[in-house]
Design an enzyme around this catalytic site. Structure first.
Site, mmCIF file in Angstrom:
data_model
loop_
_atom_site.group_PDB
_atom_site.id
_atom_site.type_symbol
_atom_site.label_atom_id
_atom_site.label_comp_id
_atom_site.label_asym_id
_atom_site.label_seq_id
_atom_site.Cartn_x
_atom_site.Cartn_y
_atom_site.Cartn_z
ATOM 1 N N HIS A 68 0.814 -1.085 -0.001
ATOM 2 C CA HIS A 68 0.352 0.258 0.252
ATOM 3 C C HIS A 68 0.935 1.625 0.198
ATOM 4 O O HIS A 68 1.086 2.186 -1.053
ATOM 5 C CB HIS A 68 -0.860 0.099 1.315
ATOM 6 C CG HIS A 68 -1.749 1.364 1.748
ATOM 7 N ND1 HIS A 68 -3.220 1.355 1.026
ATOM 8 C CD2 HIS A 68 -1.356 2.412 1.552
ATOM 9 C CE1 HIS A 68 -3.488 2.099 1.625
ATOM 10 N NE2 HIS A 68 -2.550 2.685 1.777
ATOM 11 N N GLU A 69 2.362 1.752 0.720
ATOM 12 C CA GLU A 69 2.886 2.230 0.641
ATOM 13 C C GLU A 69 3.707 3.147 -0.013
ATOM 14 O O GLU A 69 4.086 3.582 -0.787
ATOM 15 C CB GLU A 69 3.707 2.503 2.027
ATOM 16 C CG GLU A 69 3.114 2.540 3.490
ATOM 17 C CD GLU A 69 1.921 3.220 4.052
ATOM 18 O OE1 GLU A 69 2.181 4.162 2.790
ATOM 19 O OE2 GLU A 69 0.959 3.246 4.385
ATOM 20 N N HIS A 99 1.745 4.182 -2.658
ATOM 21 C CA HIS A 99 2.076 5.788 -2.937
ATOM 22 C C HIS A 99 3.542 6.500 -3.225
ATOM 23 O O HIS A 99 3.221 7.607 -3.858
ATOM 24 C CB HIS A 99 1.985 5.895 -1.726
ATOM 25 C CG HIS A 99 0.253 6.017 -0.876
ATOM 26 N ND1 HIS A 99 -0.651 7.065 -1.300
ATOM 27 C CD2 HIS A 99 0.167 5.737 0.256
ATOM 28 C CE1 HIS A 99 -2.328 6.605 -0.863
ATOM 29 N NE2 HIS A 99 -1.080 5.774 0.609
ATOM 30 N N GLU A 143 -6.431 5.925 -0.949
ATOM 31 C CA GLU A 143 -6.626 5.150 -0.175
ATOM 32 C C GLU A 143 -7.342 4.180 -0.320
ATOM 33 O O GLU A 143 -6.830 3.187 -0.645
ATOM 34 C CB GLU A 143 -7.135 5.411 1.554
ATOM 35 C CG GLU A 143 -6.227 6.461 1.945
ATOM 36 C CD GLU A 143 -4.874 6.605 2.429
ATOM 37 O OE1 GLU A 143 -4.100 5.426 2.657
ATOM 38 O OE2 GLU A 143 -4.531 7.286 1.827
#
Length: 669
Positions: free
Chosen positions: A174-175, A178, A254
């Site tokens: 997930h990071e 980003h 998100e």
């Protein structure tokens, strides 16, 4: 939506963010003007009047002065905060009390977390980011920085100790999304702009305190108190609207990052399990650091306990995120018990976590491992792999590439992995990767005269492992070394850089393989572009970018072709793929180190949606001779890296040790 679409959208979001905050500033100017008009009117004891009359009484000069003052205050405060965050993700991680663990993880949980991050970095073809552990029982994480080369990943103590490996992989993926999707730069800009608006409220607080503790003049104290109260209200009004903008931008991103994490790991169990565990965890995701709220929009999950009707929620509700990932989910179950860790007797080296793979998997995911090409690995299959990687796997590794990252980390020689995590030994490792058998005596003499004696001792220890190391480990080992090299003191780094350049130029020329390693290294360690290389191109930007792209095609054409006509045909094929009319192919001797560096700096201005076309044109050029050599893939990876397009390894291509005679002149052009 792929990586390039996300990058283009991030640019548009940055423009939109500036526009929205400009409207907020205009609103603050209007509210301040109204407040001063009311204060001025009633301080004179005048009769009631309409708001328009009160504002008119101020005069346009006063209104212009108010606008200039408010704008200046916000601009100066925002600039000051952004300057504080100029170091990128490191500044944010350290402000939250984070401790970097890349060089010396202290626990099994820290080692496991570092392994997960390194595996994903190697699989995606990016330098390993700095990993920080935040001493907080909450389960949370963040990615911060301006671009992938200065990114950090922050993980709370609760995150690395409470989550299983699969769940931790989901959070880290997930990071990484980003990092790849351009969200980090936007997040830092939000912090700076919000600080500019908040400063008005802080000034109001100072004036209120001045009203309490000022001089003997009661009227003066009252005036200070009144002005301070007004500015406090104005400041927090601006913060209210600023937080609304921040929350609206963050929530949608998100959902996108959750979807990207599933695509990255090819499983929804990990990230869904992490979100479920947050919901049932005693500490949840609420960070306790005093300034945690300033960075609330950067976290994996919301760090705020309450928000007004959800208006200030920087993240979607946990239940909504989980339901999207796992439609069969039935609700939270309380848990505060940590996941079982590896037995203490296993040691840090036993926590790599890579699952055993069959011999077939190894042959597919670890090119060159068997010392020969697989029988079904035809040229067309190789070309398809390269084009598939450029088309669909930039910042989105396939399952095969993810498995490659795990295998590479678990099978790399232990001495070389250990060297990559130590600042002294990492320098020796890079020196060793730049050594060539033909020039080794000359290069060793250079190091003896200019390198630190301790580094030379480390180099001597690494030489046996380097001599037996398969060539496909070259760029991954550089990626692993980046956090340790970033820890060098400025003077140490300058000596290291000079030595690298001396080794490159030892024989009066720079081989393609050497230049590729050098560019990956410098791009990761020096994230600020070479602005001076673009100065003479500003008047004709589009033409200069096209010229730079053609020069890169020429470098690729000469990379593995000694005959000019063969290189010319490859160059023309690449130009056709790029959709431009080819210029005469420069001679191989014209492809110098300085010119390539300048071409890379200019080509980095290529629009995001045009970058895949450039990469495919480069791939067409390298494949035109019917052979796809590993060193050509290294060059393609280095160019993609400098264009901020993370390119994963390409399974199925020939070993990096395939013959390659392409050289660059080491002298200035």
């Amino acid at each position: 939506m792929n990586f390039f679409d996300y990058q283009d959208k991030a640019r548009r979001n940055s423009t939109l963010l500036v526009a929205l905050f400009s409207l907020a500033v205009l609103g603050l100017i209007g509210i301040t003007t109204l407040f001063i008009a009311l204060l001025t009117h009633y301080s004179r004891g005048q009769d009631s009047a309409s708001l328009v009359q009160m504002i008119t009484e101020l005069g346009w000069d006063t209104i212009a002065g108010i606008a200039a003052t408010i704008s200046a205050i916000i601009a100066i405060a925002s600039y000051f905060r952004l300057r504080q965050l100029a170091a990128g993700g490191r500044a944010i991680a350290e402000s939250l009390g984070g401790k970097k663990i890349n060089i010396a993880p202290n626990t099994l949980a820290e080692q496991r977390a570092l392994n997960v991050v390194e595996e994903m970095a190697l699989a995606s073809g990016t330098p390993v980011p700095d990993v920080y552990v935040i001493e907080d029982a909450a389960i949370n994480a963040f990615a911060a920085g301006y671009k992938p080369t200065d990114a950090v990943i922050g993980l709370t103590r609760g995150c690395i100790e409470q989550l299983s490996r699969e769940e931790l992989q989901g959070v880290v993926a997930h990071e990484f999304s980003h990092i790849f999707n351009g969200d980090m730069r936007l997040n830092i800009r939000i912090v700076g702009l919000l600080h500019g608006i908040l400063i008005i409220g802080l000034v109001g607080g100072w004036l209120i305190r001045g009203g309490h503790f000022g001089g003997r003049d009661s009227r003066g104290r009252a005036a200070l108190f009144g002005i301070g109260a007004g500015l406090l209200v104005i400041g927090y009004t601006g913060t209210f609207f600023g937080n609304l903008i921040k929350s609206a931008v963050s929530r949608q991103r998100e959902y996108l990052a959750d979807a990207s994490a599933v695509q990255f790991t090819r499983s929804n169990r990990g990230i869904a399990g992490a979100l479920k565990k947050i919901g049932g965890h005693t500490a949840g995701s609420n960070l306790q650091a005093t300034n945690a709220s300033e960075f609330s929009h950067m976290y994996f999950a919301s760090s705020l306990k309450h928000s007004l009707l959800g208006l200030f929620a920087t993240h979607p509700p946990l239940a909504a995120r989980i339901t999207r990932l796992d439609p069969q989910w039935k609700g939270f179950r309380a848990t505060s018990r940590p996941e079982p860790q590896a037995p203490s007797g296993a040691g840090l080296a036993g926590v790599a976590g890579a699952a055993p793979v069959s011999q077939l998997d190894q042959a597919e995911t670890h090119p060159g491992a068997t010392g020969q090409r697989a029988t079904n690995n035809t040229y067309q299959a190789q070309l398809n792999q390269v084009m598939e990687t450029v088309d669909n796997n930039i910042a989105a590794p396939s399952p095969t590439q993810l498995e490659f990252g795990r295998n590479l980390l678990s099978r790399a020689p232990e001495s070389l992995k250990a060297a990559a995590h130590d600042p002294f030994a990492a320098r020796a490792l890079v020196y060793g990767l730049l050594m060539s058998p033909e020039q080794q005596a000359l290069q060793l003499d250079i190091l003896t005269r200019s390198a630190h004696p301790a580094v030379l001792r480390e180099f001597a220890k690494l030489q046996p492992a380097l001599a037996q190391m398969p060539e496909e480990y070259r760029l991954p080992l550089v990626d692993l070394s980046i956090p340790a090299l970033k820890a060098l003191a400025p003077q140490q780094y300058q000596i290291f850089k000079r030595n690298v350049i001396k080794l490159l130029r030892a024989d009066g020329k720079v081989e393609v393989r050497e230049w590729a390693l050098y560019r990956v290294l410098m791009h990761a360690l020096e994230s600020t572009p070479d602005r001076h290389r673009k100065i003479d191109t500003r008047k004709n930007r589009s033409g200069s970018v096209t010229d730079a792209q053609q020069f890169l095609l020429a470098a690729m054409a000469h990379a593995d072709n000694t005959e000019y006509l063969v290189a010319k045909r490859a160059f023309e094929a690449g130009a056709r793929a790029l959709g431009i009319t080819p210029v005469p192919l420069p001679a191989g001797s014209d492809i110098t180190l300085q010119r390539l560096d300048k071409a890379i700096a200019i080509a980095s201005d290529t629009a995001p949606l045009q970058k895949p076309l450039l990469l495919k044109a480069l791939a067409t050029t390298l494949a035109h001779d019917g052979v796809i050599a590993g060193r050509e893939i290294e060059l393609l990876r280095a160019i993609a890296d400098c264009l901020d397009c993370p390119m994963p390894p390409v399974p199925g291509t020939s070993p990096a040790g395939a013959a390659s005679t392409g050289c660059l002149s080491a002298h200035t052009s």
